[in-house]
Each structure stands twice: as C-alpha cells, then as structure tokens.
Motif scaffolding. Structure first.
Motif, PDB file in Angstrom:
ATOM      1  N   UNK A 133       0.807  -1.234   0.000  1.00 19.70           N
ATOM      2  CA  UNK A 133       0.000   0.000   0.000  1.00 19.70           C
ATOM      3  C   UNK A 133       0.834   1.276   0.000  1.00 19.70           C
ATOM      4  N   UNK A 134       1.933   1.296   0.742  1.00 22.92           N
ATOM      5  CA  UNK A 134       2.765   2.498   0.766  1.00 22.92           C
ATOM      6  C   UNK A 134       3.437   2.726  -0.585  1.00 22.92           C
ATOM      7  N   UNK A 147       6.652  14.063   2.580  1.00 19.03           N
ATOM      8  CA  UNK A 147       6.284  15.284   3.308  1.00 19.03           C
ATOM      9  C   UNK A 147       4.899  15.145   3.916  1.00 19.03           C
ATOM     10  N   UNK A 148       3.963  14.585   3.154  1.00 19.89           N
ATOM     11  CA  UNK A 148       2.596  14.439   3.658  1.00 19.89           C
ATOM     12  C   UNK A 148       2.535  13.494   4.852  1.00 19.89           C
ATOM     13  N   UNK A 149       3.405  12.494   4.877  1.00 17.33           N
ATOM     14  CA  UNK A 149       3.466  11.605   6.042  1.00 17.33           C
ATOM     15  C   UNK A 149       3.796  12.378   7.311  1.00 17.33           C
ATOM     16  N   UNK A 150       4.584  13.430   7.188  1.00 13.27           N
ATOM     17  CA  UNK A 150       4.955  14.245   8.349  1.00 13.27           C
ATOM     18  C   UNK A 150       3.912  15.322   8.632  1.00 13.27           C
ATOM     19  N   UNK A 151       3.345  15.920   7.570  1.00 13.61           N
ATOM     20  CA  UNK A 151       2.427  17.043   7.738  1.00 13.61           C
ATOM     21  C   UNK A 151       1.042  16.609   8.188  1.00 13.61           C
ATOM     22  N   UNK A 152       0.569  15.477   7.677  1.00 20.49           N
ATOM     23  CA  UNK A 152      -0.778  15.016   8.038  1.00 20.49           C
ATOM     24  C   UNK A 152      -0.796  13.492   8.061  1.00 20.49           C
ATOM     25  N   UNK A 153      -0.141  12.902   9.055  1.00 18.16           N
ATOM     26  CA  UNK A 153      -0.039  11.434   9.084  1.00 18.16           C
ATOM     27  C   UNK A 153      -1.382  10.721   9.153  1.00 18.16           C
ATOM     28  N   UNK A 154      -2.357  11.300   9.849  1.00 19.04           N
ATOM     29  CA  UNK A 154      -3.661  10.637   9.972  1.00 19.04           C
ATOM     30  C   UNK A 154      -4.349  10.531   8.626  1.00 19.04           C
ATOM     31  N   UNK A 155      -4.256  11.582   7.824  1.00 17.55           N
ATOM     32  CA  UNK A 155      -4.910  11.548   6.521  1.00 17.55           C
ATOM     33  C   UNK A 155      -4.215  10.550   5.591  1.00 17.55           C
ATOM     34  N   UNK A 156      -2.897  10.494   5.650  1.00 19.70           N
ATOM     35  CA  UNK A 156      -2.172   9.519   4.831  1.00 19.70           C
ATOM     36  C   UNK A 156      -2.519   8.096   5.271  1.00 19.70           C
ATOM     37  N   UNK A 158      -5.278   7.152   6.625  1.00 23.89           N
ATOM     38  CA  UNK A 158      -6.640   6.892   6.146  1.00 23.89           C
ATOM     39  C   UNK A 158      -6.604   6.429   4.694  1.00 23.89           C
ATOM     40  N   UNK A 159      -5.783   7.095   3.892  1.00 21.22           N
ATOM     41  CA  UNK A 159      -5.649   6.696   2.490  1.00 21.22           C
ATOM     42  C   UNK A 159      -5.026   5.307   2.368  1.00 21.22           C
ATOM     43  N   UNK A 160      -4.059   5.004   3.222  1.00 22.06           N
ATOM     44  CA  UNK A 160      -3.425   3.687   3.182  1.00 22.06           C
ATOM     45  C   UNK A 160      -4.425   2.583   3.501  1.00 22.06           C
ATOM     46  N   UNK A 161      -5.378   2.858   4.363  1.00 23.46           N
ATOM     47  CA  UNK A 161      -6.442   1.874   4.643  1.00 23.46           C
ATOM     48  C   UNK A 161      -7.276   1.633   3.390  1.00 23.46           C
ATOM     49  N   UNK A 162      -7.579   2.702   2.658  1.00 23.63           N
ATOM     50  CA  UNK A 162      -8.352   2.575   1.422  1.00 23.63           C
ATOM     51  C   UNK A 162      -7.580   1.755   0.391  1.00 23.63           C
ATOM     52  N   UNK A 163      -6.295   2.063   0.240  1.00 23.41           N
ATOM     53  CA  UNK A 163      -5.460   1.329  -0.711  1.00 23.41           C
ATOM     54  C   UNK A 163      -5.354  -0.137  -0.310  1.00 23.41           C
ATOM     55  N   UNK A 164      -5.248  -0.380   0.996  1.00 18.13           N
ATOM     56  CA  UNK A 164      -5.163  -1.749   1.500  1.00 18.13           C
ATOM     57  C   UNK A 164      -6.413  -2.538   1.155  1.00 18.13           C
ATOM     58  N   UNK A 201       5.507   2.278  10.959  1.00 16.76           N
ATOM     59  CA  UNK A 201       4.246   2.988  11.170  1.00 16.76           C
ATOM     60  C   UNK A 201       3.390   3.042   9.910  1.00 16.76           C
ATOM     61  N   UNK A 202       4.009   3.340   8.773  1.00 13.15           N
ATOM     62  CA  UNK A 202       3.249   3.580   7.542  1.00 13.15           C
ATOM     63  C   UNK A 202       3.276   2.408   6.564  1.00 13.15           C
ATOM     64  N   UNK A 203       4.123   1.426   6.817  1.00 12.40           N
ATOM     65  CA  UNK A 203       4.231   0.302   5.907  1.00 12.40           C
ATOM     66  C   UNK A 203       3.765  -1.013   6.479  1.00 12.40           C
TER      67      UNK A 203
END
Length: 344
Positions: A133-134, A147-156, A158-164, A201-203
């Motif tokens: 997904x990442x 950058x977005x992972x640092x600026x808005x991790x919750x939103x990223x 959320x998108x990773x859940x959708x991609x998953x 965290x993100x992967x």
C-alpha cells in the motif's frame, strides 16, 4: 518432478531434481492488451521452460483508477509513465475511495490473470504482482508522500487503509481467477527513502493486512524488496515463504541471507549493469552482453552459495526486454548438473 513439485520442494528446502528457475521482463509493447500480454508471457515461459510464471502487469496499474494520468507508449523498453499524479495536494488523500477489482485498470490485470489461468493452470505455477500500500501511495503522489506523512499522518494513514482494502479486493479476485500466489513488492522498505521507524508505522501494518488476506490460500508467496539498503530482516519476518531482492548488487548476498533466514530465497541472477565507485556504468548486465560461459558460471555460483537448497533462481528485479535469447537459454542450461561443457 513437475514444476509444482519442484517449487514446493525448494520452498521446503528439500532435494530437487534441478534448481527451479524463472526470469521475467516487462513486455511493454503489450501493456494495455491483457490477452496479448498473457499470450506473449505464456509463450515465453514455455519456450524457456521456466518453473513458475510471474505475471508482469505494468508497474502503474494501481494508480490510474484513482485519477493519475498515465501515458502509454506500447514500445519495448519504454514503459508507461505518470504525466499527472493522482495526489497533488495533501487533501487529495482524503478523496480516495475503495475500488472493486473488476473494472478499470485493475480489472484489466484481473483479465490478464484469467487468460493466463486458462492457458497454464495445473501446468505452470503463476503468481500475480501486487504492490505494498505504501508503494502504491508513492506511485500516486511521488515523493511528496514523504512530506505528507509528516504534515498530516492521519490523513495519509486513512488513504493507506483505502489502498489496503482495494488491494485485498484485487487479491481475492485473483485467487478466484486461479493464481498460485503473489509477488508482493515493496519499493519503500529501504533506508534510502525512510527510517525503519517510519516504515513500521506507515508500511508494516498495511503490508501485513494484505499478506494475511492470502497467505493461507496460496502456496507461492514472495516478498520483493526493491532498492538498496533494504530492511531485509524486517520484511523477512513477514508471513511469506519466499524472499526476493537485488542480492547480486546489494546486501545481503545469498550466502549472508541464508544465515539470517530459513525462508526460500529467490535470486542469484544479476539483472543490473555494473558500476564503478563513481556510479558510472562500466558494463551492461551480464544477461545483455555476457558470454554463455560467463552466464552459466554466474548461475552455478549462486547455486553453490546455498548448496542448491531453499533456492529458486531468478533476477533481483525485471530483466531488460532486449535480453538476447542465447542468454536466457544459457541461464536455463546452467541448472542442469549433467551439462559439463558449454558452447562458446
């Protein structure tokens, strides 16, 4: 042994009649034609008697249905490229929706799997290529993802859940289509891109959700680690039974990896050019311009590195589409222990 028995024996570190092998390349002239791509790849696999078939959908199939604009060339060695990303602002991550696997570009890759299944089911094991997904997120957004992972991790996230969930939909449809496993590719589990803490965290959570959706349903489940300075030990702990990375030009080597994991290793054939200390190409890939003897010695060296056990021979990534047939035949010949001489 048939191909299924040979692959299963390698996965279990059992004796094999010969070390199983497969080589794969993109066939970009057929990227947008599922039937043509299936027919070309099946013909190639049969011609060189490969022991399994890795489906080769083009690497951007996972972004177009979310709004990325992709330009196709339908020309050998000229893969499709993103000309407009699917994510252009941090807010765009919140607009992603879970997709089914039956239409759009995802649907075309499902058709591709169905065509291959109709041709080779029960004859040649075949695996579908999927991306972490990442990795999909990075293909959608480019390096702004970091950058977005640092600026808005919750939103990223959320998108990773959708991609998953979308990836799992695709996985389930491919299982129904008859695939024997998955080639799970991560292009982000590398310290050149992010820290291990960031990847955990993100992967990792999303990777595991995808892999757990199929790991008990299919028998050949490969994790591919792309790039240099890969997080080998982290990915080696995933619930897969085979590991693939660029073992011929990044760490660890096959011999080193055998000391760190008891999982089957897929590799041993260098697909990349050779570079000097200034990162300048000093020689093409061995498969492009090596002699028959050089290629055979290269393959046998890999077999000897792990005593031929728990090994499936293959490249660290895709091989060049211009690889001459003599090189493919040379690599194939090298696994037959009865052959002692070579043709210069």
């Amino acid at each position: 042994m048939n191909k299924f028995e040979r692959i299963q024996a390698a996965l279990n570190h059992e004796e094999v009649d010969r070390v199983p092998m497969s080589l794969w390349m993109h066939l970009s002239a057929n990227d947008i034609n599922p039937r043509g791509l299936a027919e070309s790849q099946v013909a190639q696999s049969r011609k060189f008697d490969f022991d399994f078939l890795k489906l080769m959908p083009f690497g951007l199939y996972c972004v177009e249905d979310w709004g990325a604009t992709v330009e196709y060339y339908s020309t050998p060695n000229r893969p499709p490229v993103v000309v407009k990303p699917g994510i252009e602002t941090v807010e765009d991550w919140g607009r992603l929706e879970v997709l089914p696997a039956i239409y759009g570009t995802y649907g075309k890759q499902l058709q591709y799997a169905k065509y291959v299944s109709k041709e080779v089911k029960g004859e040649i094991p075949f695996v579908q290529t999927i991306f972490s997904p990442l990795t999909v997120a990075r293909k959608l957004a480019g390096d702004r993802l970091l950058l977005d992972m640092k600026m808005n991790p919750k939103l990223v996230m959320q998108a990773l859940e959708v991609i998953t969930e979308t990836t799992i939909n695709f996985v389930k449809a491919n299982i129904e289509a008859g695939v024997d496993g998955f080639f799970f590719a991560t292009q982000c589990a590398t310290e050149e891109l992010m820290t291990e803490e960031e990847y955990r965290a993100f992967g990792v959570p999303y990777d595991l959700k995808v892999i757990n959706s199929y790991q008990q349903e299919t028998f050949l489940n490969i994790a591919h680690m792309h790039g240099d300075k890969v997080m080998f030990d982290l990915v080696a702990d995933y619930p897969v039974n085979c590991l693939n990375w660029h073992d011929r030009w990044v760490s660890p080597s096959l011999a080193e990896a055998r000391k760190r994991t008891d999982k089957c290793l897929l590799g041993g054939i260098r697909e990349a050019p050779y570079y000097d200390e200034n990162n300048k190409v000093v020689r093409n890939s061995l498969l492009i311009d090596g002699t028959v003897k050089e290629i055979e010695d290269h393959v046998r060296e890999s077999i000897n590195a792990v005593d031929g056990k728990g090994l499936i021979l293959g490249p660290g990534c895709v091989i060049d589409q211009e690889t001459p047939e003599r090189s493919l035949f040379a690599a194939r010949r090298a696994v037959y222990p009865s052959i002692q001489t070579v043709i210069a």
